[in-house]
Design a protein around this motif. Structure first.
Motif, mmCIF file in Angstrom:
data_model
loop_
_atom_site.group_PDB
_atom_site.id
_atom_site.type_symbol
_atom_site.label_atom_id
_atom_site.label_comp_id
_atom_site.label_asym_id
_atom_site.label_seq_id
_atom_site.Cartn_x
_atom_site.Cartn_y
_atom_site.Cartn_z
ATOM 1 N N ILE A 116 0.865 -1.433 -0.006
ATOM 2 C CA ILE A 116 -0.174 -0.064 0.020
ATOM 3 C C ILE A 116 0.759 1.307 0.147
ATOM 4 N N GLN A 120 0.638 4.417 -2.895
ATOM 5 C CA GLN A 120 0.546 5.677 -2.342
ATOM 6 C C GLN A 120 1.676 6.516 -2.951
ATOM 7 N N LYS A 121 2.898 5.931 -3.018
ATOM 8 C CA LYS A 121 4.066 6.815 -3.438
ATOM 9 C C LYS A 121 3.783 6.918 -4.890
ATOM 10 N N THR A 124 0.976 9.323 -5.815
ATOM 11 C CA THR A 124 1.528 10.820 -5.389
ATOM 12 C C THR A 124 2.497 11.273 -6.520
#
Length: 132
Positions: A116, A120-121, A124
């Protein structure tokens, strides 16, 4: 309630024994997640009941720190104990787990949390730069 939990473990143990009679190697891991709702004493009582039935491994979810793990260990003598913990800064090391007298340490969502974090990285980066 405790009677229902014990009945479920009893049924699993019967199925384990039938499977073993057929030549299969099966373990029953009996767990309780009642600590948060019903308290430490009830969680320990359930684990002790699971042990008395013959569960191969017992564990209680959501124990709060080394003192609670030690108290559970003091009450369980014949079954293997598994310590289940979520990934966080205060996680117990394998050496800590062993020193508390636990045989296994379950960190079941550690890989999921890493996955996860990677998603997310990447998300972004896509939003901020247009590339991952």
């Amino acid at each position: 309630d405790r009677e229902a939990a014990v009945a479920r473990v009893r049924a699993a143990l019967r199925a384990r024994d039938e499977s073993r009679d057929a030549g299969n190697d099966v373990l029953v891991i009996a767990r309780t997640d009642c600590r948060a709702a019903l308290g430490l004493d009830e969680a320990i009582a359930r684990c002790a009941a699971f042990e008395a039935l013959g569960a191969d491994i017992v564990y209680a979810e959501n124990l709060q720190g080394k003192d609670e793990y030690a108290k559970l260990r003091d009450e369980i003598s014949s079954s293997h104990l598994m310590l289940a913990q979520l990934q966080h800064d205060g996680m117990l090391s394998p050496a800590d787990v062993a020193s508390l007298g636990f045989d296994l340490s379950l960190v079941g969502v550690t890989a999921l949390q890493a996955y996860i974090a990677t998603l997310q990285k990447a998300a972004t980066s896509l939003v901020e730069t247009g590339t991952a």
